[in-house]
Motif scaffolding. Structure first.
Motif, PDB file in Angstrom:
ATOM      1  N   MET A 135       3.626 107.716   4.373  1.00  0.00           N
ATOM      2  CA  MET A 135       2.630 107.201   3.418  1.00  0.00           C
ATOM      3  C   MET A 135       2.819 107.811   2.034  1.00  0.00           C
ATOM      4  O   MET A 135       2.601 107.161   1.025  1.00  0.00           O
ATOM      5  CB  MET A 135       1.209 107.489   3.922  1.00  0.00           C
ATOM      6  N   GLU A 136       3.207 109.071   1.991  1.00  0.00           N
ATOM      7  CA  GLU A 136       3.445 109.706   0.690  1.00  0.00           C
ATOM      8  C   GLU A 136       4.876 109.413   0.257  1.00  0.00           C
ATOM      9  O   GLU A 136       5.814 109.822   0.934  1.00  0.00           O
ATOM     10  CB  GLU A 136       3.261 111.224   0.792  1.00  0.00           C
ATOM     11  N   PRO A 137       5.054 108.727  -0.860  1.00  0.00           N
ATOM     12  CA  PRO A 137       6.417 108.536  -1.349  1.00  0.00           C
ATOM     13  C   PRO A 137       7.029 109.890  -1.730  1.00  0.00           C
ATOM     14  O   PRO A 137       6.307 110.835  -2.084  1.00  0.00           O
ATOM     15  CB  PRO A 137       6.239 107.662  -2.590  1.00  0.00           C
ATOM     16  N   HIS A 138       8.331 109.985  -1.678  1.00  0.00           N
ATOM     17  CA  HIS A 138       8.974 111.247  -2.036  1.00  0.00           C
ATOM     18  C   HIS A 138       8.680 111.597  -3.492  1.00  0.00           C
ATOM     19  O   HIS A 138       8.726 110.744  -4.374  1.00  0.00           O
ATOM     20  CB  HIS A 138      10.480 111.159  -1.781  1.00  0.00           C
ATOM     21  N   ALA A 139       8.354 112.851  -3.690  1.00  0.00           N
ATOM     22  CA  ALA A 139       7.949 113.298  -5.017  1.00  0.00           C
ATOM     23  C   ALA A 139       8.348 114.754  -5.196  1.00  0.00           C
ATOM     24  O   ALA A 139       8.393 115.524  -4.226  1.00  0.00           O
ATOM     25  CB  ALA A 139       6.435 113.160  -5.182  1.00  0.00           C
TER      26      ALA A 139
ATOM     27  N   GLY B 170      -1.403  97.607  -3.520  1.00  0.00           N
ATOM     28  CA  GLY B 170      -2.446  97.037  -2.664  1.00  0.00           C
ATOM     29  C   GLY B 170      -1.967  96.700  -1.267  1.00  0.00           C
ATOM     30  O   GLY B 170      -2.526  95.832  -0.611  1.00  0.00           O
ATOM     31  N   GLN B 171      -0.931  97.382  -0.824  1.00  0.00           N
ATOM     32  CA  GLN B 171      -0.346  97.058   0.472  1.00  0.00           C
ATOM     33  C   GLN B 171      -0.527  98.163   1.505  1.00  0.00           C
ATOM     34  O   GLN B 171       0.011  98.068   2.602  1.00  0.00           O
ATOM     35  CB  GLN B 171       1.155  96.757   0.288  1.00  0.00           C
ATOM     36  N   CYS B 172      -1.259  99.243   1.131  1.00  0.00           N
ATOM     37  CA  CYS B 172      -1.398 100.341   2.100  1.00  0.00           C
ATOM     38  C   CYS B 172      -2.812 100.905   2.196  1.00  0.00           C
ATOM     39  O   CYS B 172      -3.164 101.474   3.215  1.00  0.00           O
ATOM     40  CB  CYS B 172      -0.405 101.455   1.794  1.00  0.00           C
ATOM     41  N   GLY B 173      -3.603 100.791   1.152  1.00  0.00           N
ATOM     42  CA  GLY B 173      -4.985 101.250   1.216  1.00  0.00           C
ATOM     43  C   GLY B 173      -5.213 102.732   0.952  1.00  0.00           C
ATOM     44  O   GLY B 173      -6.347 103.188   0.958  1.00  0.00           O
ATOM     45  N   ALA B 174      -4.140 103.491   0.688  1.00  0.00           N
ATOM     46  CA  ALA B 174      -4.302 104.940   0.480  1.00  0.00           C
ATOM     47  C   ALA B 174      -5.120 105.254  -0.763  1.00  0.00           C
ATOM     48  O   ALA B 174      -5.686 106.340  -0.885  1.00  0.00           O
ATOM     49  CB  ALA B 174      -2.931 105.617   0.397  1.00  0.00           C
ATOM     50  N   CYS B 175      -5.207 104.300  -1.677  1.00  0.00           N
ATOM     51  CA  CYS B 175      -5.913 104.525  -2.946  1.00  0.00           C
ATOM     52  C   CYS B 175      -7.358 104.051  -2.902  1.00  0.00           C
ATOM     53  O   CYS B 175      -8.016 104.002  -3.944  1.00  0.00           O
ATOM     54  CB  CYS B 175      -5.186 103.785  -4.063  1.00  0.00           C
TER      55      CYS B 175
ATOM     56  N   CYS C 171      -0.781 113.766   8.744  1.00  0.00           N
ATOM     57  CA  CYS C 171      -0.298 114.286   7.451  1.00  0.00           C
ATOM     58  C   CYS C 171      -1.394 114.324   6.405  1.00  0.00           C
ATOM     59  O   CYS C 171      -1.304 115.074   5.441  1.00  0.00           O
ATOM     60  CB  CYS C 171       0.899 113.479   6.964  1.00  0.00           C
ATOM     61  N   GLY C 172      -2.415 113.485   6.561  1.00  0.00           N
ATOM     62  CA  GLY C 172      -3.542 113.520   5.638  1.00  0.00           C
ATOM     63  C   GLY C 172      -3.401 112.625   4.423  1.00  0.00           C
ATOM     64  O   GLY C 172      -4.329 112.521   3.619  1.00  0.00           O
ATOM     65  N   TYR C 173      -2.264 111.961   4.277  1.00  0.00           N
ATOM     66  CA  TYR C 173      -2.042 111.220   3.033  1.00  0.00           C
ATOM     67  C   TYR C 173      -2.806 109.901   2.999  1.00  0.00           C
ATOM     68  O   TYR C 173      -3.138 109.415   1.930  1.00  0.00           O
ATOM     69  CB  TYR C 173      -0.545 110.996   2.790  1.00  0.00           C
ATOM     70  N   CYS C 174      -3.076 109.321   4.150  1.00  0.00           N
ATOM     71  CA  CYS C 174      -3.870 108.074   4.134  1.00  0.00           C
ATOM     72  C   CYS C 174      -5.351 108.370   4.286  1.00  0.00           C
ATOM     73  O   CYS C 174      -6.180 107.476   4.191  1.00  0.00           O
ATOM     74  CB  CYS C 174      -3.424 107.127   5.256  1.00  0.00           C
ATOM     75  N   THR C 175      -5.690 109.633   4.549  1.00  0.00           N
ATOM     76  CA  THR C 175      -7.038 109.993   4.993  1.00  0.00           C
ATOM     77  C   THR C 175      -8.134 109.669   3.974  1.00  0.00           C
ATOM     78  O   THR C 175      -9.173 109.124   4.335  1.00  0.00           O
ATOM     79  CB  THR C 175      -7.076 111.495   5.353  1.00  0.00           C
ATOM     80  N   SER C 176      -7.876 109.991   2.720  1.00  0.00           N
ATOM     81  CA  SER C 176      -8.906 109.708   1.707  1.00  0.00           C
ATOM     82  C   SER C 176      -9.223 108.231   1.666  1.00  0.00           C
ATOM     83  O   SER C 176     -10.387 107.825   1.574  1.00  0.00           O
ATOM     84  CB  SER C 176      -8.409 110.153   0.326  1.00  0.00           C
ATOM     85  N   GLY C 177      -8.166 107.432   1.726  1.00  0.00           N
ATOM     86  CA  GLY C 177      -8.356 105.981   1.703  1.00  0.00           C
ATOM     87  C   GLY C 177      -9.062 105.493   2.948  1.00  0.00           C
ATOM     88  O   GLY C 177      -9.934 104.616   2.888  1.00  0.00           O
ATOM     89  N   GLN C 178      -8.703 106.068   4.090  1.00  0.00           N
ATOM     90  CA  GLN C 178      -9.378 105.682   5.339  1.00  0.00           C
ATOM     91  C   GLN C 178     -10.868 106.004   5.236  1.00  0.00           C
ATOM     92  O   GLN C 178     -11.720 105.195   5.647  1.00  0.00           O
ATOM     93  CB  GLN C 178      -8.788 106.443   6.539  1.00  0.00           C
TER      94      GLN C 178
ATOM     95  N   LEU D  72      -3.220 101.491   6.072  1.00  0.00           N
ATOM     96  CA  LEU D  72      -2.113 101.874   6.943  1.00  0.00           C
ATOM     97  C   LEU D  72      -2.139 103.374   7.212  1.00  0.00           C
ATOM     98  O   LEU D  72      -2.537 104.164   6.360  1.00  0.00           O
ATOM     99  CB  LEU D  72      -0.767 101.522   6.294  1.00  0.00           C
ATOM    100  N   CYS D  73      -1.711 103.743   8.414  1.00  0.00           N
ATOM    101  CA  CYS D  73      -1.517 105.157   8.755  1.00  0.00           C
ATOM    102  C   CYS D  73      -0.153 105.236   9.417  1.00  0.00           C
ATOM    103  O   CYS D  73       0.004 104.810  10.562  1.00  0.00           O
ATOM    104  CB  CYS D  73      -2.592 105.658   9.713  1.00  0.00           C
ATOM    105  N   ARG D  74       0.834 105.753   8.709  1.00  0.00           N
ATOM    106  CA  ARG D  74       2.180 105.780   9.263  1.00  0.00           C
ATOM    107  C   ARG D  74       2.293 106.823  10.372  1.00  0.00           C
ATOM    108  O   ARG D  74       3.147 106.715  11.242  1.00  0.00           O
ATOM    109  CB  ARG D  74       3.198 106.051   8.147  1.00  0.00           C
TER     110      ARG D  74
END
Lengths: 732, 173, 332
Positions: free
Chosen positions: A182-186, B57-62, B113-120, B147-149
């Protein structure tokens, strides 16, 4: 006793993650930060004749445009570009020269005062190419032998296959997949006033990133430090330093400024991927399904510049008993980026083909698929000629089948339906290695009785922070909130790559040993006082309970940690351990195993497949944290569903380019795709694999899932789809 | 003609001044027309809880809440949020007390990983506000924009099921 | 994304006047597709005119019993509007089959009509595309065309329109009310979107300086017998490979009195053919009559290799959707 190991504890980093406070590589605020945006090639092979950067540089806020024409000095030799997960060959060197090696290759980096200015200016960079013919089609490229050490053939597989009573011969294919964390490489590179660099990178090993960029740019020890406290998923994409960190460091050194480079989602399709494979399986068996011949031939894809290899075919010689085995592995070199380890690399592909072929054998012999596997069970890894240190796979079959209700299965395809839906049940085995790598950890006890344990490993969502805290807390008898685990920092003791499911075993062992060494240090410190209540005790005589070191035989003879640290005269006491695999391990084969049971519902007319139920029974040794471990397996199953039904990066061979480079068109499962998933951890005790007895669970959850789904689809429909993903068009 | 007052920029179209309420705090900000709400939050206000996973707008993380409704901050221009009330993940907890969904996410291990969590989380708050999800399947469908990878969907679903009653009672956004 | 100026309009006339003075401008409402395309460097407007403040947010019943939907009503508000749920459930279903809750909260009714294709080549500014750069070529014809058109395609373009909502609007025979410098005009839904022909850059018949102000639904809503069936590569949040809006009215004896049938995911516009609907009128509801209608609707369908399957898939989906519409009252 303060027992943490085996408890389903909440993640220690949970509060940071649910409040948005966990900071990832591209999120560190730096005064005067500049933003780099890469310009990528649009053709697959050729040379850059000219770069027009004038329009880009004229955009207000643009600082510079870097390319092979003006970049700072970089190492020339391939050796300097190797890393901890390199493939054989000549590693990719971003912005090194005018050669275009693949479509999507970074050719320039626009650096600007704002992200938006850099993004806009990047669209204005003009590239004039001399195009050369490319080849991206695995079917049209002559293969060469993979530089891999395959197990030697045993028996005579071809002869045994020829005379076998029952034969299965089938070809399977799997497409290119991309990791798409989910996190793009940065990477955020902070240029310090003294010229030093602090690099926040998305990586599965801060150590790997540091060594890599140090070699490329000739940095001396101490010139740079790499930090990676949180990683927004990786699944293998962070095993090699990716081009964003090279570009960010390059720009920071060139401009003497802080730089951030974050890849777009589209650019996440411009480096490593799971390779496309074409596999051919030949299974020969007697009438009862006992394997007499296994021939597994693999063709994988690689780049022109490196030979990427993984363990694809090996599993066919290890998972089951068979005395006649021949394995082959070839590569086709294409004008693409080098493939890259991706969750359960190799195994997930090879076992997909093997387990589908076994299902075909079950059909051919009329033996139940579970019974067939039980009948061919091998407690020995015949590839290595060694017994498994533990292999509770039979218990996985038994417990998984029971939970799933497998005994109710009618073997006849198309025998279950619900309205328009055909229902099918399928199963497969899974396997992964239980590896152990050298790792170091340091444990520091402060005078207030709090413990800090540190190792330069990573937590990519796997739960490393939590599990290491549990191991340390248990070893020193401390509650979880008295223990802090630090990772993702090159100033900490070295750890291996976070991957391969070997972090808990490797780093966990180091953490345990560091804490045990600390107990010894505490005891020695305590015993410097002649009147110590612990006088004369050996480390075996003492135990740690509630922040005290005390005699097992006489708990009243006890000292608090605080007293001992105070007595030492230092603000803290510390101990480091450098853990290595023990020689005893060499006598055994080691691995985790799984049995996956799947129910699918297939719309008879429309071909849509829903995975309605999965039971995954796992034997992975001791489970340190059942909550985070179960989550890993659930995630692996979701990955298996994606692999089986959805994931495919599509290459346009005319253009030599991946085209569905977005999350709208590269499909991964969404919430609505996921129904009832259940995980069973089968009890498995293993004193050989490592002192913790733990095998790791990051990979095993995905292995076998795609095959179980494919087999269930066959059971539902009578159609054997041998090309992943099983999209609806293949079932019409 | 324009409700905002453009200010001059060097060779580029003008910046605009906007006012909005961000996590309960009134803010007055200068924004370029092309700055998205997500880039404003992450790069200018250092509110990096809202994540950029795809920027399309394809993943919802934001996902953030605008006037109580969930939206994708990556596809919204900051300049178009003048007057809006915006809640990000940083604004979900009140007085140091976690939102019931945040608590449930921890207890159910609804992330890796927590990266989608805020959006979820913001999406789930929006879901609760909408009041349209009455069954597991409805939650599944109405959470499919996130999405949650890592594949933590099972636990995300469980956490939302756990917390929905408390969300309804609390009526919090 | 190319820098652009920004202006806000409060009234339709004001928006049109701004547009007239700025040929480089585009209107923006939800922005969910426009910003997406701007970030890909596919759209490069020099100015955005924010129309979200225009008074086009109402849903009203018309004098003849229809429903007039303001162009700025969000997709979510429209799908959950009590009148739409009650009288036009086919439309509600189609909207909810598309995108995600977040996007539906943002996207406007008018904007939904103006969504551009999801063709991979159109979206990638690094490769040729006749729709994006007329005359540059169409790599999809001989390339990756699994998601492409089987009906109404041209040598120049085989892209499909991605909307779900529009498929229902086509079936319901909505009309599109637009405002322009010359005043207002009404476009039948069937005439709003166009086939690519030799001008694939044009998705529809809206003029550059025109603005959609409302969509009007006729009174007939097919609330009893309808179905929106969407076939896609995952259970949610994916564009349709094929979708079907089916609506029926039945006589007391069960025969079909009135039928509507529209397809999504198969052409450059929602695909409708009155001849297919004529074939259904007066017929009993059974596999035979449904199959005949499907064949009629798919007449002339042609695949380009990867999308050949869509022809059979569409046929089966049409039959399924008609079965659902016929057998079920209310939601299928």
């Amino acid at each position: 006793m303060t027992a943490h190991i085996g408890k389903p504890l909440d993640r220690v980093d949970g509060p940071l993650k649910v409040t948005g406070q966990a900071q990832y590589a591209g999120e560190f605020a730096v005064p005067g930060l500049t933003y780099g945006v890469a310009v990528n090639s649009t053709l697959a092979k050729g040379r850059i004749l000219a770069l027009d950067v004038d329009a880009a540089k004229a955009v207000p806020g643009v600082v510079d445009v870097l390319s092979h024409l003006n970049r700072p000095r970089m190492a020339a030799y391939d050796e300097s570009y190797t890393d901890m997960d390199s493939a054989d060959g000549a590693p990719f060197r971003p912005l090194f020269n005018d050669r275009v090696l693949y479509s999507g290759q970074p050719l320039a980096l626009v650096v600007a005062e704002t992200f938006e200015a850099a993004r806009y200016a990047a669209t204005l960079v003009g590239v004039r190419y001399a195009q050369e013919p490319h080849q991206t089609d695995i079917h049209r490229q002559a293969p060469h032998d993979a530089p891999a050490e395959l197990p030697k053939p045993r028996g005579d597989a071809d002869e045994a296959f020829a005379r076998a009573a029952v034969k299965v011969e089938a070809a399977y294919s799997s497409p290119v997949e991309h990791h798409n964390p989910m996190e793009p490489h940065a990477s955020t590179v902070v240029y310090q006033p003294d010229g030093g660099l602090t690099i926040y990178d998305k990586t599965q090993s801060a150590v790997n990133t540091l060594e890599f960029v140090s070699h490329i740019f000739g940095l001396a020890d101490g010139d740079a430090r790499v930090l990676s406290p949180f990683v927004g998923g990786a699944f293998g994409s962070g095993l090699r330093p990716q081009y964003q960190v090279v570009l960010a460091v390059m720009a920071a050194l060139h401009l003497k400024r802080s730089v951030r480079v974050t890849l777009t989602r589209q650019q996440m399709f411009t480096f490593g991927h799971r390779p496309q494979t074409l596999q051919r399986l030949k299974l020969g068996a007697d009438q009862k399904g006992h394997l007499e011949a296994v021939i597994h031939e693999v063709l994988g894809e690689t780049s022109r510049f490196e030979d990427f290899t993984e363990h694809v075919a090996e599993w066919s010689g290890a998972l089951y008993h068979c005395d006649n085995v021949r394995l082959a592995y070839q590569l086709a070199a294409l004008d693409v980026y080098t493939p890259l380890d991706m969750r359960a690399p190799g195994a997930v592909l090879g076992i997909y083909a093997l387990e589908c072929a076994l299902d075909e054998l079950a059909v051919a012999t009329g033996v139940d698929p579970v019974q067939l596997r039980i009948d061919n069970f091998s407690p020995v890894n015949q590839n290595e000629g060694k017994p498994y240190s533990s292999k509770q796979l039979l218990a996985c079959y038994q417990q998984g089948a029971e939970r799933f209700g497998w005994s109710q299965r009618n073997p006849q395809p198309r025998s279950m339906r619900e309205g328009h839906q055909l229902i099918g049940w399928g199963m497969a085995s899974g396997a992964w290695e239980a590896m152990l790598m050298p790792a170091s950890a340091k444990a520091t006890l402060a005078i207030d009785g709090s413990l800090v344990v540190a190792s330069a490993t990573a937590d990519i969502g796997t739960g490393t922070y939590t599990v290491m805290t549990q191991i340390a807390g248990e070893t020193l008898g401390l509650p979880m909130d008295k223990v802090t685990f630090k990772l993702g920092d090159t100033s900490l003791p070295k750890a291996p790559l976070e991957g391969g499911s070997f972090t808990v075993s490797s780093v966990g062992t180091a953490v345990q040993q560091a804490c045990q060494a600390l107990i010894k240090t505490l005891l020695e410190t305590a015993q410097k006082d002649d009147d110590s209540p612990l006088a004369g005790a050996t480390p075996d005589d003492v135990e740690c309970v509630d922040g005290c070191l005390r005699l097992k035989a006489d708990p009243a003879r006890s000292l608090t940690f605080t007293d001992i640290v105070r007595q030492s005269g230092s603000p803290s006491l510390e101990a480091q351990a450098d853990a290595k695999p023990e020689a005893e391990r060499d006598k055994y084969a080691t691995g985790s195993h799984a049995a996956v049971f799947v129910e699918v519902k297939v719309d008879e007319a429309l071909g849509t497949v829903q995975v309605s139920r999965v039971v995954s029974a796992i034997a992975a040794g001791r489970v340190v944290n059942p909550k985070t471990a179960e989550n890993q397996i659930l995630g692996g199953v979701v990955w298996g569903i994606g692999m089986a039904l959805q994931e495919e990066t599509q290459l346009d061979h005319h253009l030599g380019r991946f085209m569905n480079h977005s999350l709208a068109e590269y499909h991964i499962p969404v919430q609505a795709d996921i129904q009832d998933l259940q995980v069973i951890f089968v009890e498995e005790h293993d004193r050989i694999v490592n002192p913790l007895g733990s095998k790791g669970v990051g990979e095993i959850g995905i292995v076998g899932v795609a095959a179980a789904i494919a087999n269930a689809v066959y059971h539902a429909t009578g159609k054997r789809v041998r090309d992943l993903p099983i999209t609806l068009d293949k079932l019409l | 003609m324009s409700a905002t007052s453009p200010t001059a920029g060097a060779g580029l179209p003008a910046a605009h001044s906007i006012s909005l309420t961000l996590n309960g705090q009134p803010r007055r900000l200068e924004v370029q027309p092309w700055t998205t709400l997500l880039d404003l939050l992450r790069e200018q206000l250092q509110l990096t809880g809202s994540k950029k996973g795809c920027d399309h707008g394809q993943c919802g993380a934001c996902t953030v809440l605008v006037n109580g409704k969930r939206i994708n901050a990556c596809l919204s221009l900051a300049v178009m949020q003048d007057g809006a009330e915006i809640t990000t993940v940083e604004g979900l907890a009140e007085d140091g007390r976690l939102h019931p969904l945040q608590q449930a996410f921890i207890e159910r291990d609804a992330f890796q990983c927590g990266y989608c969590t805020s959006g979820q989380l913001c999406s789930a708050v929006g879901l609760a506000n909408e009041g349209r999800a009455h069954s597991r399947d409805e939650i599944r469908e109405l959470m499919s924009g996130n999405l949650c990878r890592c594949g933590a969907y099972t636990n995300i679903l469980a956490a939302i099921e756990d917390a929905l009653p408390a969300c309804r009672e609390g009526g919090r956004s | 994304m190319t820098p652009f100026a920004y202006a806000r309009a409060r009234q339709v006339d004001e928006a049109l006047a701004l547009r007239a003075g700025h040929p480089e401008a585009r209107f923006i409402a939800g922005g969910t597709n426009l910003l997406d395309l701007m970030k890909e460097n596919v759209a490069r407007p020099g100015m955005l005119i924010d129309i979200t403040g225009l008074p086009l947010h109402d849903v009203e019943t018309t004098a003849d019993g229809g429903l007039r939907i303001g162009a700025l009503v969000s997709n979510a508000d429209l799908a959950y509007h009590p009148e739409v749920e009650r009288r036009y459930p086919l439309l509600a279903q189609a909207i909810l089959a598309g995108a995600s809750p977040q996007l539906r909260n943002m996207a406007s009714t008018g904007g939904n009509l103006l969504q551009r294709t999801r063709c991979y080549y159109f979206y990638d500014a690094g490769v040729p595309c006749n729709k994006r750069e007329p005359g540059s070529g169409c790599p999809a014809r001989d390339g990756l065309n699994r998601i492409h058109a089987i009906l109404g395609a041209s040598d120049q373009c085989i892209a499909v329109h991605p909307s779900d909502m529009c498929v229902a609007l086509a079936a319901l025979e909505a009309t599109v009310e637009v405002a322009g410098p010359a005043g207002r005009r009404v476009i039948d839904f069937a005439d709003f979107h166009r086939l690519p022909g030799d001008q694939p850059q044009r998705d529809n018949t809206l003029e550059d300086d025109e603005l959609i102000v409302a969509i009007t639904l006729p009174a007939r809503g097919f609330a009893r017998h309808h179905a929106y069936l969407k076939v896609r590569d995952r259970a949610s949040y994916a564009f349709a490979l094929v979708s079907v809006a089916a609506a029926l009215e039945r006589e007391a004896d069960g025969r079909i009195a009135e039928a509507r049938l529209a397809l999504g995911g198969v052409a450059h516009k929602p695909w409708r053919d009155p001849r297919a609907e004529d074939l259904l009128r007066g017929q009993p509801c059974n596999a035979e009559s449904f199959g005949r209608a499907a064949d009629a609707l798919l007449q002339g369908a042609q695949g380009f290799a990867h999308n050949d399957f869509k022809i059979e898939l569409a046929r089966r989906a049409i039959v399924r959707a008609l079965e659902q519409a016929a057998s079920q009252e209310g939601t299928p």
